[in-house]
Design a protein around this motif. Structure first.
Motif, PDB file in Angstrom:
ATOM      1  N   ILE A   1     -10.053  11.985  -7.004  1.00  0.00           N
ATOM      2  CA  ILE A   1      -9.354  10.832  -6.431  1.00  0.00           C
ATOM      3  C   ILE A   1      -8.016  11.335  -5.915  1.00  0.00           C
ATOM      4  O   ILE A   1      -7.151  11.741  -6.699  1.00  0.00           O
ATOM      5  N   ASP A   2      -7.859  11.368  -4.596  1.00  0.00           N
ATOM      6  CA  ASP A   2      -6.614  11.818  -3.975  1.00  0.00           C
ATOM      7  C   ASP A   2      -5.624  10.653  -4.024  1.00  0.00           C
ATOM      8  O   ASP A   2      -5.718   9.711  -3.235  1.00  0.00           O
ATOM      9  N   CYS A   3      -4.688  10.743  -4.947  1.00  0.00           N
ATOM     10  CA  CYS A   3      -3.765   9.613  -5.154  1.00  0.00           C
ATOM     11  C   CYS A   3      -2.782   9.452  -4.008  1.00  0.00           C
ATOM     12  O   CYS A   3      -2.269   8.353  -3.788  1.00  0.00           O
ATOM     13  N   ASP A   4      -2.511  10.525  -3.257  1.00  0.00           N
ATOM     14  CA  ASP A   4      -1.657  10.405  -2.076  1.00  0.00           C
ATOM     15  C   ASP A   4      -2.347   9.555  -1.012  1.00  0.00           C
ATOM     16  O   ASP A   4      -1.739   8.651  -0.432  1.00  0.00           O
ATOM     17  N   VAL A   5      -3.614   9.864  -0.754  1.00  0.00           N
ATOM     18  CA  VAL A   5      -4.384   9.093   0.239  1.00  0.00           C
ATOM     19  C   VAL A   5      -4.492   7.641  -0.207  1.00  0.00           C
ATOM     20  O   VAL A   5      -4.297   6.715   0.587  1.00  0.00           O
ATOM     21  N   LEU A   6      -4.783   7.458  -1.497  1.00  0.00           N
ATOM     22  CA  LEU A   6      -4.886   6.107  -2.043  1.00  0.00           C
ATOM     23  C   LEU A   6      -3.556   5.366  -1.900  1.00  0.00           C
ATOM     24  O   LEU A   6      -3.523   4.194  -1.502  1.00  0.00           O
ATOM     25  N   ALA A   7      -2.465   6.067  -2.197  1.00  0.00           N
ATOM     26  CA  ALA A   7      -1.133   5.458  -2.112  1.00  0.00           C
ATOM     27  C   ALA A   7      -0.802   5.046  -0.685  1.00  0.00           C
ATOM     28  O   ALA A   7      -0.278   3.947  -0.448  1.00  0.00           O
ATOM     29  N   HIS A   8      -1.116   5.915   0.285  1.00  0.00           N
ATOM     30  CA  HIS A   8      -0.855   5.584   1.691  1.00  0.00           C
ATOM     31  C   HIS A   8      -1.605   4.319   2.091  1.00  0.00           C
ATOM     32  O   HIS A   8      -1.049   3.437   2.742  1.00  0.00           O
ATOM     33  N   LYS A   9      -2.858   4.246   1.678  1.00  0.00           N
ATOM     34  CA  LYS A   9      -3.692   3.091   2.013  1.00  0.00           C
ATOM     35  C   LYS A   9      -3.148   1.818   1.370  1.00  0.00           C
ATOM     36  O   LYS A   9      -3.021   0.776   2.020  1.00  0.00           O
ATOM     37  N   VAL A  10      -2.810   1.916   0.086  1.00  0.00           N
ATOM     38  CA  VAL A  10      -2.317   0.755  -0.654  1.00  0.00           C
ATOM     39  C   VAL A  10      -0.999   0.243  -0.060  1.00  0.00           C
ATOM     40  O   VAL A  10      -0.828  -0.949   0.191  1.00  0.00           O
ATOM     41  N   VAL A  11      -0.072   1.178   0.175  1.00  0.00           N
ATOM     42  CA  VAL A  11       1.252   0.793   0.680  1.00  0.00           C
ATOM     43  C   VAL A  11       1.141   0.191   2.081  1.00  0.00           C
ATOM     44  O   VAL A  11       1.779  -0.815   2.395  1.00  0.00           O
ATOM     45  N   GLU A  12       0.309   0.797   2.929  1.00  0.00           N
ATOM     46  CA  GLU A  12       0.169   0.304   4.298  1.00  0.00           C
ATOM     47  C   GLU A  12      -0.457  -1.082   4.339  1.00  0.00           C
ATOM     48  O   GLU A  12      -0.142  -1.901   5.202  1.00  0.00           O
ATOM     49  N   GLN A  13      -1.325  -1.388   3.370  1.00  0.00           N
ATOM     50  CA  GLN A  13      -2.030  -2.666   3.384  1.00  0.00           C
ATOM     51  C   GLN A  13      -1.329  -3.761   2.591  1.00  0.00           C
ATOM     52  O   GLN A  13      -1.727  -4.916   2.655  1.00  0.00           O
ATOM     53  N   SER A  14      -0.301  -3.384   1.830  1.00  0.00           N
ATOM     54  CA  SER A  14       0.391  -4.373   1.003  1.00  0.00           C
ATOM     55  C   SER A  14       1.682  -4.824   1.674  1.00  0.00           C
ATOM     56  O   SER A  14       2.660  -4.076   1.720  1.00  0.00           O
ATOM     57  N   GLU A  15       1.686  -6.034   2.185  1.00  0.00           N
ATOM     58  CA  GLU A  15       2.890  -6.556   2.846  1.00  0.00           C
ATOM     59  C   GLU A  15       4.068  -6.686   1.872  1.00  0.00           C
ATOM     60  O   GLU A  15       5.193  -6.342   2.223  1.00  0.00           O
ATOM     61  N   PRO A  16       3.861  -7.179   0.626  1.00  0.00           N
ATOM     62  CA  PRO A  16       4.988  -7.260  -0.312  1.00  0.00           C
ATOM     63  C   PRO A  16       5.598  -5.889  -0.612  1.00  0.00           C
ATOM     64  O   PRO A  16       6.825  -5.760  -0.726  1.00  0.00           O
ATOM     65  N   CYS A  17       4.757  -4.864  -0.706  1.00  0.00           N
ATOM     66  CA  CYS A  17       5.248  -3.516  -0.978  1.00  0.00           C
ATOM     67  C   CYS A  17       6.072  -3.001   0.200  1.00  0.00           C
ATOM     68  O   CYS A  17       7.172  -2.468   0.024  1.00  0.00           O
ATOM     69  N   LYS A  18       5.568  -3.184   1.409  1.00  0.00           N
ATOM     70  CA  LYS A  18       6.293  -2.722   2.595  1.00  0.00           C
ATOM     71  C   LYS A  18       7.628  -3.439   2.752  1.00  0.00           C
ATOM     72  O   LYS A  18       8.637  -2.827   3.119  1.00  0.00           O
ATOM     73  N   GLU A  19       7.630  -4.733   2.463  1.00  0.00           N
ATOM     74  CA  GLU A  19       8.872  -5.500   2.589  1.00  0.00           C
ATOM     75  C   GLU A  19       9.912  -5.028   1.574  1.00  0.00           C
ATOM     76  O   GLU A  19      11.102  -4.908   1.891  1.00  0.00           O
ATOM     77  N   ALA A  20       9.462  -4.731   0.360  1.00  0.00           N
ATOM     78  CA  ALA A  20      10.383  -4.217  -0.665  1.00  0.00           C
ATOM     79  C   ALA A  20      10.942  -2.856  -0.258  1.00  0.00           C
ATOM     80  O   ALA A  20      12.134  -2.573  -0.468  1.00  0.00           O
ATOM     81  N   LEU A  21      10.105  -2.027   0.349  1.00  0.00           N
ATOM     82  CA  LEU A  21      10.573  -0.719   0.825  1.00  0.00           C
ATOM     83  C   LEU A  21      11.604  -0.895   1.941  1.00  0.00           C
ATOM     84  O   LEU A  21      12.631  -0.206   1.967  1.00  0.00           O
ATOM     85  N   ALA A  22      11.331  -1.816   2.857  1.00  0.00           N
ATOM     86  CA  ALA A  22      12.252  -2.061   3.972  1.00  0.00           C
ATOM     87  C   ALA A  22      13.596  -2.596   3.485  1.00  0.00           C
ATOM     88  O   ALA A  22      14.650  -2.223   4.011  1.00  0.00           O
ATOM     89  N   GLN A  23      13.566  -3.448   2.476  1.00  0.00           N
ATOM     90  CA  GLN A  23      14.808  -3.996   1.934  1.00  0.00           C
ATOM     91  C   GLN A  23      15.674  -2.907   1.300  1.00  0.00           C
ATOM     92  O   GLN A  23      16.901  -2.991   1.323  1.00  0.00           O
ATOM     93  N   ASN A  24      15.017  -1.892   0.750  1.00  0.00           N
ATOM     94  CA  ASN A  24      15.760  -0.848   0.041  1.00  0.00           C
ATOM     95  C   ASN A  24      16.053   0.396   0.874  1.00  0.00           C
ATOM     96  O   ASN A  24      17.025   1.095   0.612  1.00  0.00           O
ATOM     97  N   PHE A  25      15.206   0.659   1.885  1.00  0.00           N
ATOM     98  CA  PHE A  25      15.388   1.890   2.665  1.00  0.00           C
ATOM     99  C   PHE A  25      15.648   1.631   4.154  1.00  0.00           C
ATOM    100  O   PHE A  25      15.736   2.581   4.932  1.00  0.00           O
ATOM    101  N   GLY A  26      15.785   0.359   4.532  1.00  0.00           N
ATOM    102  CA  GLY A  26      16.110   0.036   5.919  1.00  0.00           C
ATOM    103  C   GLY A  26      14.957  -0.625   6.651  1.00  0.00           C
ATOM    104  O   GLY A  26      13.825  -0.147   6.581  1.00  0.00           O
TER     105      GLY A  26
END
Length: 204
Positions: A32-57
Motif C-alpha cells: 500500500i503506497d501511502c504517498d499515492v493514497l495520501a495524494h488521492k485522499v487530499v485531492e478528493q477531500s474538500e475540507p482537507c484542502k480548505e484547511a491546508l489553504a487556510q494554513n499555507f495560503g
C-alpha cells in the motif's frame, strides 16, 4: 500464518524505500503506497484542502480547486513546525482511508501487507503495524537521490532533509533496519531473511 501481518516500511526521504518495496512485492507482499493514497485522499477531500489553504495560503489552490503540490511542499517543508502542521491536518483523512485499504487486503487473504509510509511514525500509523522496517542511507546519498527524483535545487533538497526527523527517530522503534545502499543481490537476501524472521515472530 492464517492472519495478515501488517508491516510498516519507513525512513528518511531518499533512503531507498522504493527499492525495498520492489523487493517486498517480488516476494509476494501486498504493497500500500501511502504517498499515492495520501495524494488521492487530499485531492478528493474538500475540507482537507480548505484547511491546508487556510494554513499555507489560498494560492495553493487554483481556480478549479486543484492543489498545487509543489507550492504546498515548498511551504510545508520549510521547517519541522510547518511539516508537523501539514501532517496534523492531513493524517486523520489519510489514516481513515488506510484502514479501509488494509481491510480490503485482509479480505484478499494476503500474508504480508506492507504500508510504504514516509510518515508512518509521525502519523501514528505505526499503531496499525505488527512489525516496522526502516531503511537508512547517508545524508549525501539521500540528498542526491531526492534532487534527481524530485528535480529539486540543492537548497530545496537541504530544506526537505532539514525538515525531517533525525535517523534515530526512525531506527529506535524499528524491528528491522535495512541499509538503503546495499547492492541488489544483497538487498534481496536481506528482505527474504526479514520475511522469514517475521513469519517466525522474531525481530532483529
Amino acid at each position: 500464518m492464517e492472519n495478515s501481518v501488517i508491516v510498516g516500511l519507513t525512513g528518511q526521504t531518499g533512503a531507498g524505500k522504493s527499492t525495498v518495496c520492489l523487493e517486498l512485492a517480488a516476494e509476494g507482499c501486498a504493497i500500500i503506497d501511502c504517498d499515492v493514497l495520501a495524494h488521492k485522499v487530499v485531492e478528493q477531500s474538500e475540507p482537507c484542502k480548505e484547511a491546508l489553504a487556510q494554513n499555507f495560503g489560498q494560492d495553493i489552490l487554483d481556480e478549479k480547486g486543484h492543489l498545487d503540490r509543489k507550492l504546498l511542499g515548498s511551504r510545508a517543508f520549510r521547517t519541522k513546525e510547518e511539516t508537523a502542521l501539514l501532517n496534523q491536518i492531513t493524517h486523520p483523512y489519510i489514516q481513515k482511508a488506510l484502514r479501509k485499504e488494509i481491510q480490503d487486503r485482509r479480505a484478499e487473504k494476503r500474508k504480508f501487507i506492507v504500508l510504504d509510509a514516509p510518515t508512518l511514525l509521525e502519523s501514528g500509523c505505526d499503531n496499525l503495524c505488527d512489525f516496522i522496517i526502516v531503511v537508512t542511507a547517508p545524508k549525501d546519498i539521500r540528498k542526491q537521490r531526492i534532487i534527481d527524483r524530485d528535480h529539486l535545487t540543492e537548497a530545496e533538497a537541504d530544506k526537505r532533509i532539514a525538515a525531517q526527523q533525525p535517523e534515530e527517530f526512525y531506527t529506535h522503534p524499528a524491528d528491522f533496519v535495512i541499509d538503503g545502499t546495499m547492492m541488489q543481490g544483497t538487498l534481496s537476501r536481506k528482505v527474504r531473511t526479514i520475511l522469514r524472521s517475521i513469519e517466525g515472530g522474531c525481530h532483529d
